[in-house]
Motif scaffolding. Structure first.
Motif, PDB file in Angstrom:
ATOM      1  N   GLY A 305       0.818  -1.218   0.000  1.00  0.00           N
ATOM      2  CA  GLY A 305       0.000   0.000   0.000  1.00  0.00           C
ATOM      3  C   GLY A 305       0.842   1.254   0.000  1.00  0.00           C
ATOM      4  N   THR A 306       1.955   1.219   0.746  1.00  0.00           N
ATOM      5  CA  THR A 306       2.840   2.385   0.788  1.00  0.00           C
ATOM      6  C   THR A 306       3.454   2.650  -0.578  1.00  0.00           C
ATOM      7  OG1 THR A 306       3.319   1.884   3.095  1.00  0.00           O
ATOM      8  CG2 THR A 306       4.830   3.371   1.962  1.00  0.00           C
ATOM      9  N   SER A 307       3.857   1.538  -1.247  1.00  0.00           N
ATOM     10  CA  SER A 307       4.421   1.702  -2.585  1.00  0.00           C
ATOM     11  C   SER A 307       3.399   2.328  -3.535  1.00  0.00           C
ATOM     12  CB  SER A 307       4.878   0.344  -3.115  1.00  0.00           C
ATOM     13  OG  SER A 307       5.355   0.456  -4.430  1.00  0.00           O
ATOM     14  N   LYS A 308       2.145   1.852  -3.442  1.00  0.00           N
ATOM     15  CA  LYS A 308       1.090   2.429  -4.274  1.00  0.00           C
ATOM     16  C   LYS A 308       0.865   3.883  -3.938  1.00  0.00           C
ATOM     17  CE  LYS A 308      -3.734   1.724  -5.583  1.00  0.00           C
ATOM     18  NZ  LYS A 308      -4.941   0.888  -5.375  1.00  0.00           N
ATOM     19  N   LEU A 309       0.929   4.193  -2.610  1.00  0.00           N
ATOM     20  CA  LEU A 309       0.745   5.579  -2.179  1.00  0.00           C
ATOM     21  C   LEU A 309       1.834   6.475  -2.765  1.00  0.00           C
ATOM     22  CD1 LEU A 309      -0.593   7.756  -0.386  1.00  0.00           C
ATOM     23  CD2 LEU A 309       0.870   6.971   1.483  1.00  0.00           C
ATOM     24  N   PHE A 310       3.071   5.971  -2.765  1.00  0.00           N
ATOM     25  CA  PHE A 310       4.170   6.784  -3.314  1.00  0.00           C
ATOM     26  C   PHE A 310       3.968   7.017  -4.811  1.00  0.00           C
ATOM     27  CE2 PHE A 310       7.288   5.340   0.194  1.00  0.00           C
ATOM     28  CZ  PHE A 310       6.836   6.369   1.002  1.00  0.00           C
ATOM     29  N   ARG A 311       3.474   5.976  -5.508  1.00  0.00           N
ATOM     30  CA  ARG A 311       3.259   6.164  -6.940  1.00  0.00           C
ATOM     31  C   ARG A 311       2.155   7.197  -7.195  1.00  0.00           C
ATOM     32  NH1 ARG A 311       3.883   0.511  -6.872  1.00  0.00           N
ATOM     33  NH2 ARG A 311       1.601   0.249  -6.908  1.00  0.00           N
ATOM     34  N   GLU A 312       1.079   7.120  -6.383  1.00  0.00           N
ATOM     35  CA  GLU A 312      -0.011   8.066  -6.559  1.00  0.00           C
ATOM     36  C   GLU A 312       0.361   9.462  -6.059  1.00  0.00           C
ATOM     37  OE1 GLU A 312      -3.245   6.342  -4.510  1.00  0.00           O
ATOM     38  OE2 GLU A 312      -3.641   4.783  -6.020  1.00  0.00           O
ATOM     39  N   ALA A 313       1.292   9.520  -5.096  1.00  0.00           N
ATOM     40  CA  ALA A 313       1.669  10.815  -4.518  1.00  0.00           C
ATOM     41  C   ALA A 313       2.711  11.550  -5.351  1.00  0.00           C
ATOM     42  CB  ALA A 313       2.193  10.611  -3.093  1.00  0.00           C
ATOM     43  N   ASP A 314       3.158  10.921  -6.411  1.00  0.00           N
ATOM     44  CA  ASP A 314       4.217  11.558  -7.188  1.00  0.00           C
ATOM     45  C   ASP A 314       3.806  12.940  -7.703  1.00  0.00           C
ATOM     46  OD1 ASP A 314       6.896  11.286  -8.503  1.00  0.00           O
ATOM     47  OD2 ASP A 314       5.641  11.516 -10.292  1.00  0.00           O
ATOM     48  N   PRO A 315       2.587  13.111  -8.249  1.00  0.00           N
ATOM     49  CA  PRO A 315       2.212  14.483  -8.676  1.00  0.00           C
ATOM     50  C   PRO A 315       2.157  15.455  -7.502  1.00  0.00           C
ATOM     51  CG  PRO A 315       0.795  12.846  -9.705  1.00  0.00           C
ATOM     52  CD  PRO A 315       1.553  12.130  -8.656  1.00  0.00           C
ATOM     53  N   GLY A 316       1.623  14.977  -6.347  1.00  0.00           N
ATOM     54  CA  GLY A 316       1.569  15.861  -5.187  1.00  0.00           C
ATOM     55  C   GLY A 316       2.947  16.239  -4.684  1.00  0.00           C
ATOM     56  N   LEU A 317       3.869  15.258  -4.745  1.00  0.00           N
ATOM     57  CA  LEU A 317       5.241  15.569  -4.319  1.00  0.00           C
ATOM     58  C   LEU A 317       5.875  16.597  -5.249  1.00  0.00           C
ATOM     59  CD1 LEU A 317       6.491  11.976  -3.371  1.00  0.00           C
ATOM     60  CD2 LEU A 317       5.843  13.839  -1.822  1.00  0.00           C
ATOM     61  N   GLU A 318       5.525  16.527  -6.518  1.00  0.00           N
ATOM     62  CA  GLU A 318       6.055  17.515  -7.449  1.00  0.00           C
ATOM     63  C   GLU A 318       5.562  18.908  -7.078  1.00  0.00           C
ATOM     64  OE1 GLU A 318       8.306  18.929 -10.521  1.00  0.00           O
ATOM     65  OE2 GLU A 318       8.211  16.879  -9.728  1.00  0.00           O
ATOM     66  N   ALA A 319       4.255  18.982  -6.697  1.00  0.00           N
ATOM     67  CA  ALA A 319       3.730  20.285  -6.270  1.00  0.00           C
ATOM     68  C   ALA A 319       4.321  20.701  -4.926  1.00  0.00           C
ATOM     69  CB  ALA A 319       2.200  20.199  -6.178  1.00  0.00           C
ATOM     70  N   ALA A 320       4.572  19.687  -4.051  1.00  0.00           N
ATOM     71  CA  ALA A 320       5.135  20.012  -2.739  1.00  0.00           C
ATOM     72  C   ALA A 320       6.541  20.568  -2.860  1.00  0.00           C
ATOM     73  CB  ALA A 320       5.132  18.767  -1.853  1.00  0.00           C
ATOM     74  N   ARG A 321       7.225  20.197  -3.936  1.00  0.00           N
ATOM     75  CA  ARG A 321       8.579  20.734  -4.115  1.00  0.00           C
ATOM     76  C   ARG A 321       8.535  22.257  -4.230  1.00  0.00           C
ATOM     77  NH1 ARG A 321       9.667  18.168  -8.257  1.00  0.00           N
ATOM     78  NH2 ARG A 321      10.661  16.350  -7.299  1.00  0.00           N
ATOM     79  N   LYS A 322       7.518  22.765  -4.948  1.00  0.00           N
ATOM     80  CA  LYS A 322       7.372  24.222  -5.086  1.00  0.00           C
ATOM     81  C   LYS A 322       7.022  24.853  -3.746  1.00  0.00           C
ATOM     82  CE  LYS A 322       4.878  27.737  -7.758  1.00  0.00           C
ATOM     83  NZ  LYS A 322       3.867  27.969  -8.815  1.00  0.00           N
ATOM     84  N   THR A 323       6.134  24.163  -2.999  1.00  0.00           N
ATOM     85  CA  THR A 323       5.758  24.677  -1.677  1.00  0.00           C
ATOM     86  C   THR A 323       6.968  24.734  -0.756  1.00  0.00           C
ATOM     87  OG1 THR A 323       3.552  23.721  -1.964  1.00  0.00           O
ATOM     88  CG2 THR A 323       4.209  24.299   0.270  1.00  0.00           C
ATOM     89  N   LEU A 324       7.785  23.670  -0.787  1.00  0.00           N
ATOM     90  CA  LEU A 324       8.977  23.660   0.060  1.00  0.00           C
ATOM     91  C   LEU A 324       9.942  24.763  -0.360  1.00  0.00           C
ATOM     92  CD1 LEU A 324       9.613  19.804   0.342  1.00  0.00           C
ATOM     93  CD2 LEU A 324       8.707  21.352   2.099  1.00  0.00           C
ATOM     94  N   GLY A 325       9.971  25.051  -1.673  1.00  0.00           N
ATOM     95  CA  GLY A 325      10.826  26.155  -2.107  1.00  0.00           C
ATOM     96  C   GLY A 325      10.361  27.484  -1.531  1.00  0.00           C
ATOM     97  N   LEU A 326       9.021  27.690  -1.527  1.00  0.00           N
ATOM     98  CA  LEU A 326       8.492  28.924  -0.931  1.00  0.00           C
ATOM     99  C   LEU A 326       8.731  28.951   0.571  1.00  0.00           C
ATOM    100  CD1 LEU A 326       5.122  29.167  -2.918  1.00  0.00           C
ATOM    101  CD2 LEU A 326       7.236  30.466  -3.308  1.00  0.00           C
ATOM    102  N   ALA A 327       8.581  27.749   1.230  1.00  0.00           N
ATOM    103  CA  ALA A 327       8.785  27.699   2.684  1.00  0.00           C
ATOM    104  C   ALA A 327      10.229  27.995   3.042  1.00  0.00           C
ATOM    105  CB  ALA A 327       8.374  26.337   3.214  1.00  0.00           C
ATOM    106  N   SER A 328      11.132  27.613   2.145  1.00  0.00           N
ATOM    107  CA  SER A 328      12.546  27.889   2.450  1.00  0.00           C
ATOM    108  C   SER A 328      12.810  29.401   2.511  1.00  0.00           C
ATOM    109  CB  SER A 328      13.434  27.224   1.404  1.00  0.00           C
ATOM    110  OG  SER A 328      13.187  27.783   0.119  1.00  0.00           O
ATOM    111  N   GLU A 329      11.983  30.173   1.748  1.00  0.00           N
ATOM    112  CA  GLU A 329      12.160  31.622   1.804  1.00  0.00           C
ATOM    113  C   GLU A 329      11.665  32.196   3.136  1.00  0.00           C
ATOM    114  OE1 GLU A 329      10.115  33.167  -1.522  1.00  0.00           O
ATOM    115  OE2 GLU A 329      11.400  32.196  -3.038  1.00  0.00           O
TER     116      GLU A 329
END
Length: 433
Positions: A305-329
């Motif tokens: 289930g975790t592996s499936k979650l990671f596969r499904e979360a890939d688009p969200g992680l891509e969006a989270a990368r931008k959020t983390l970039g803003l949070a770093s500021e």
């Protein structure tokens, strides 16, 4: 001069001389001699088949392969002579012999076995008798069936399977064995007497082992493995060359290895004492492993289930990368704020410390606080007949002016002005109301 008379000597001293024997006496004496000679000749002629006046234990034995068994061959038990073979013959396609045995071996049991064995390299045989251990006793002239008799392979037949070189080596082996067995006849006889029982037990064990299906599968698998390895046996032999080269340094440094092995026992004892201290931890790890086994069984599903979650979360992680970039500021302003608050943190600690006694006093009085606010809730929830919302009663008494004197204040008040935590509820439920 007077003569001395000497009495005449008679034959036999004072007895008169015997008369000559008659012809009849001589004839009778000769007849007795002839009869005695014939008797001795008859006894001597028949002595291989038995001595007159002596009793025997007589049995019969049938052989599928009698191996040239002939008259008067010996019968032995563990090397001890116990009888002989008589009257060899053929009966219904089987070789049948009579066994004339000493009475001290009687009775033999029905599972007794016989084997024709070579007594010498020139072809002399004897019958080895192995007494049975179960079954019915064999009576006079009972027959041991051919299923319980056998014959050994003769030495000349075994040697015929060898070529000249191997026959020469076999001759050397036999000569050396002869030197080794020299003077050990009693030991060999004792070993032979114990060998049948040992081999019988070994046969029983082997039968039980071979009866197991796993053993048959193992033997079949080993045969298949050997057949598969046969075409590449030379390659397998060459395959050991690297191992040989790897072992060569150990041979060259054998002195150092010997020194290491000399000091190894002390080191191993130290390791053993250390392992004794580690044993409790290993026991705890074993218990942990047993306790965690059910969780590990479920872990595969969870990981899937975790592996499936990671596969499904890939688009969200891509969006989270931008959020983390803003949070770093936002990290530098946050650090600046924390540096600004750092001077007032001791005052905040003092404020929280001063509140601790109050919280310590109120924390065990949860039920009292609940009752207090519950009473106020009821007081504020309903009005009286004059539309007064806040309801309370003023009790005019001596204690309200002079203070509590330790006596009961009435039905609705309690004896202690400073009750213990939740004491009001305990007295209420205990019937103190």
């Amino acid at each position: 001069m007077a003569r001395l008379k000497v009495p005449a000597l008679r034959a036999g001293g004072n007895r008169p001389a015997s008369k000559s024997r008659g012809r009849g006496f001589l004839v009778g004496l000769g007849a007795i001699g002839v009869v005695a000679a014939v008797t001795l000749l008859t006894v001597g002629y028949n002595s291989p088949k038995g001595i007159p006046g002596r009793s025997y234990y007589n049995l019969q034995a049938a052989f599928t392969n009698a191996d040239n068994l002939t008259q008067s061959y010996q019968v032995r038990i563990g090397g001890r002579l116990v009888g002989q073979v008589l009257n060899p013959r053929v009966d219904k396609g089987e070789g049948v012999v009579d066994l004339q045995l000493n009475p001290d071996v009687e009775p033999l049991l029905s599972d007794t076995t016989l084997k024709v064995r070579p007594r010498s390299p020139v072809g002399v045989r004897f019958v080895e008798l192995v007494p049975g251990t179960k079954g019915r006793p064999l009576g006079e002239d009972d027959r041991i069936p051919s299923s319980q008799t056998s014959a050994t392979v003769q030495l000349d037949q075994a040697l015929d399977t060898l070529d000249a070189d191997r026959r020469a080596k076999a001759q050397v082996l036999l000569n050396e064995l002869g030197k080794g067995f020299l003077g050990r006849g009693e030991d060999i006889n004792e070993a032979q007497s114990n060998a049948p029982r040992f081999l019988g037990d070994l046969q029983d064990v082997a039968s039980e082992v071979t009866a197991q299906p796993n053993v048959r599968s193992f033997v079949g698998g080993a045969e298949s493995a050997a057949a598969a390895a046969d075409p590449v046996r030379e390659d397998i032999a060459r395959g050991f060359d690297p191992e040989a080269r790897a072992m060569r340094p150990f041979v060259q440094e054998r002195d150092a290895i010997r020194s290491t092995l000399t000091t190894a026992p002390g080191d191993l004892r130290s390791v053993q004492s250390g392992l004794a201290r580690v044993s409790p931890m290993l026991s705890q790890l074993e218990r942990f492993g047993r306790s965690a086994t059910p969780a590990f069984r479920q872990a595969s599903t969870t990981l899937a289930g975790t592996s499936k979650l990671f596969r499904e979360a890939d688009p969200g992680l891509e969006a989270a990368r931008k959020t983390l970039g803003l949070a770093s500021e936002a990290v530098p302003p946050t650090l600046q704020l924390l540096r600004t608050l750092q001077p007032v943190l001791p005052d905040l600690d003092a404020t929280l410390a001063s509140a601790n006694p109050v919280l310590t006093e109120l924390s065990p009085r949860e039920c009292d606080m609940n009752r207090f606010f519950g009473n106020w809730n009821e007081t504020l929830a309903y009005g009286d007949g004059f539309s007064n919302v806040l309801r309370f009663n003023v009790i005019a008494s001596l204690e309200s002016i002079q203070g509590y004197n330790g006596k009961p204040l009435g039905r609705t008040t309690k004896q202690s002005p400073y009750p213990a935590p939740c004491e009001i509820d305990r007295q209420t439920f205990a019937g103190g109301r």
